[in-house]
Design a protein around this motif. Structure first.
Motif, mmCIF file in Angstrom:
data_model
loop_
_atom_site.group_PDB
_atom_site.id
_atom_site.type_symbol
_atom_site.label_atom_id
_atom_site.label_comp_id
_atom_site.label_asym_id
_atom_site.label_seq_id
_atom_site.Cartn_x
_atom_site.Cartn_y
_atom_site.Cartn_z
ATOM 1 N N ILE A 173 1.731 9.730 -5.341
ATOM 2 C CA ILE A 173 2.294 11.158 -4.946
ATOM 3 C C ILE A 173 3.653 11.599 -5.398
ATOM 4 N N LEU A 224 -2.451 5.112 5.235
ATOM 5 C CA LEU A 224 -1.596 4.099 5.752
ATOM 6 C C LEU A 224 -2.113 3.703 7.250
ATOM 7 N N ARG A 229 0.571 4.156 10.486
ATOM 8 C CA ARG A 229 1.152 5.581 10.794
ATOM 9 C C ARG A 229 0.109 6.402 11.176
ATOM 10 N N LEU A 248 1.030 3.962 -2.853
ATOM 11 C CA LEU A 248 0.850 5.393 -2.608
ATOM 12 C C LEU A 248 1.912 6.276 -2.941
ATOM 13 N N LYS A 305 -6.970 5.945 1.021
ATOM 14 C CA LYS A 305 -5.564 5.458 0.772
ATOM 15 C C LYS A 305 -4.656 6.023 2.001
ATOM 16 N N LEU A 343 3.938 12.491 3.807
ATOM 17 C CA LEU A 343 4.492 11.759 2.895
ATOM 18 C C LEU A 343 4.632 12.353 1.574
ATOM 19 N N ASP A 361 0.681 -1.136 -0.016
ATOM 20 C CA ASP A 361 0.009 -0.111 0.031
ATOM 21 C C ASP A 361 0.737 1.454 0.080
ATOM 22 N N GLU A 362 1.891 1.358 0.744
ATOM 23 C CA GLU A 362 2.992 2.259 0.987
ATOM 24 C C GLU A 362 3.635 2.612 -0.217
#
Lengths: 302, 217
Positions: free
Chosen positions: A211, B91, B94, A207, B89, B102, A203-204
């Motif tokens: 971005i 996380l 975190r 993502l 979306k 991010l 997921d990270e």
């Protein structure tokens, strides 16, 4: 430049966090890598210690022909002529019984006991060294000389030391081969650990791509992780070896002293330790790079 | 700012998600893409963000031809966007702060500047007090606001929002629309895919309706 350094520092911190959380799988991976490194390192050390031992001993094979104590000067000269003509003999040294007695008196510290004998019981002897590259020549000469007139006894010395030296050479090659094989294992362990990391952070990663993270940005913490995992494994391996060496020295101290005055089994030198940690870190980085390269491409944002 | 020129998208299997769609979005404008499920709204947003490539046509963002951009350029293009997702979306391992920071990490902001910007963004969406909380402890509306904070924290020129009010109650939806309108007023270009144009009426956006992948109005 500052931003570049800051990015690397952040990736390193991130990798350290990943090593700490969760700690147990990381510790297990480090132990596996450490064990894989300790094995060839121990073999390498064993070979090096044996090499030192064989170097301290007289590894050059020698044949000693002890003559009958009643041998006359003419009979002794006849043996000398046979030796001079023999193709297996490289050098021939004649040791008179008087010289042998004097040597026994001084080198073995038996002066008092020898004096008590009243007479010299030692025979004259020839000490023969063989020709280089002809390991069996002296054995042939020994067999022949045993039947020569007035040769009482033929004794071949230090062959075992030569065999030991050969064993050391084999041990070194074996250590190198084992290190290569286990190096592949280390790379595989890192590859798989990083694969699991990537799967756990899918997921990270997705993502991050969304971005605007570049592949290099995403890849960097994993590479540092592999590097640190490898280096940690290297340190663990050194620790295991140090422990093994200490245990070995404690258990075998008496036996080692008997073998030519060897003080103990020596552990890895600083250069060895640096090489182990460096190579392990490099292989960790390599395994991580392979894994990230292979698995990261699969994660496109959805 | 954004030009969509005769864009089509056909998926493997032959399904047409978009057919010859053309329109432009001016700088500082808010445009709604509306239509039923499967109309092609989300696909269009994904094409603008270079998540997918069009089968035909050209998409230009700030003068850059997105549809022909090489893979290496795409991350840098995406840094011009703020993305708001219907499923947030976020996380969940975190904190809210760590989620919002991010995009600033990606673009290499210093820790101090990043912290300052994250707090400013969280303040704008009314969640400064929740910066240390885990997103799982937040309501749906709050999560969407965290998502918006993350989308605006690096002050992007363009905000792409996919169903930002989906699954939210009327009050929360109104708050989200008000937030987006504030960003439009300070110069951001906003393209929103939504099936609920009514929720955005207060912001008076331009509405583009799609049906079965084609431009309707």
């Amino acid at each position: 430049m500052t931003r570049w350094l800051a990015n690397h520092a952040r990736a390193l911190r991130d990798a350290l966090d990943r090593l700490r959380h969760p700690l147990i799988p990381t510790a297990l991976s480090v132990i596996v890598i450490g064990s894989a490194l300790a094995l060839p390192l121990l073999l390498h050390l064993a070979a090096r210690n044996l090499a030192t031992l064989s170097g301290q001993l007289d590894a050059e094979p020698q044949l000693t022909l002890f003559l009958d104590t009643n041998a006359t000067e003419t009979e002794t000269e006849a043996v000398a002529r046979l030796l001079a003509r023999h193709p297996a003999a490289s050098t021939v040294r004649f040791v008179t019984r008087a010289e042998a007695l004097a040597d026994l008196r001084t080198s073995a510290g038996l002066g008092g006991s020898v004096d008590d004998l009243g007479r010299n019981p030692l025979p004259d002897a020839f000490v023969v060294t063989g020709r280089e590259g002809d390991p069996t020549g002296l054995e042939t000469l020994r067999d022949e000389a045993a039947s020569w007139r007035k040769v009482e006894h033929a004794q071949l010395d230090a062959l075992w030391a030569r065999k030991l030296a050969a064993t050391v050479r084999v041990g070194r090659v074996a250590a190198l081969l084992l290190a290569s094989l286990l190096g592949i294992a280390l790379t595989a362990v890192t590859f798989n650990t990083i694969r699991l990391q990537i799967l756990g952070r899918r997921d990270e990663i997705e993502l991050s791509k969304l971005i605007g993270a570049t592949d290099a940005f995403i890849r960097r913490p994993f590479l540092y992780f592999g590097l640190l995992l490898g280096a940690g494994g290297g340190l663990a391996g050194l620790g295991m070896v140090a422990l093994a060496v200490a245990t070995l020295n404690r258990q075998l101290s008496g036996a080692l002293l008997l073998l030519g005055g060897v003080g103990g089994f020596s552990g890895p030198a600083i250069s060895d330790a640096a090489a182990v940690v460096g190579v392990a870190a490099g292989l960790g980085w390599f395994g991580a790079a392979l894994s990230v390269g292979r698995h990261l491409r699969r994660f496109e944002p959805s | 700012m954004i030009t969509i020129d005769h864009v089509s998208k056909r998926y493997p299997g032959g399904r047409d998600a978009l057919r010859q769609v053309s329109f432009t979005v001016a700088k500082g404008e808010m445009v709604l893409l509306t239509g039923h499920s499967g109309a092609g709204k989300t696909t269009l947003l994904r094409l603008v963000a270079a998540i997918e490539r069009p089968t035909a046509g050209t998409i230009t963002v700030g003068g850059q031809n997105v549809s022909r951009m090489g893979n290496r350029g795409i991350p840098y293009l995406r840094r011009n966007f703020g993305l708001v997702f219907q499923d947030h979306k976020l996380l969940h391992d975190r904190s809210v702060f760590e989620n919002v920071v991010l995009p600033l990490r990606v673009t290499g902001f210093t820790a101090r500047e990043a912290a300052s910007r994250v707090r400013a963004a969280l303040d704008k969406v009314g969640l400064l007090a929740r910066e240390r909380d885990n997103p799982v402890t937040l309501s749906g509306g709050e999560r969407q606001r965290v998502c918006i904070a993350r989308a605006i924290v690096h002050r992007p020129a363009i905000l792409l929002a996919d169903e930002p009010t989906g699954n939210l109650d009327a009050d929360n939806a109104r708050n989200i629309v008000a937030l987006l309108d504030v960003f439009r007023q300070v110069g951001a270009t906003i393209l929103v895919a939504t099936h609920d144009a009514e929720a955005f009426s207060a912001a008076a956006p331009r509405v583009i309706t799609l049906s079965a992948g084609a431009f309707v109005a």
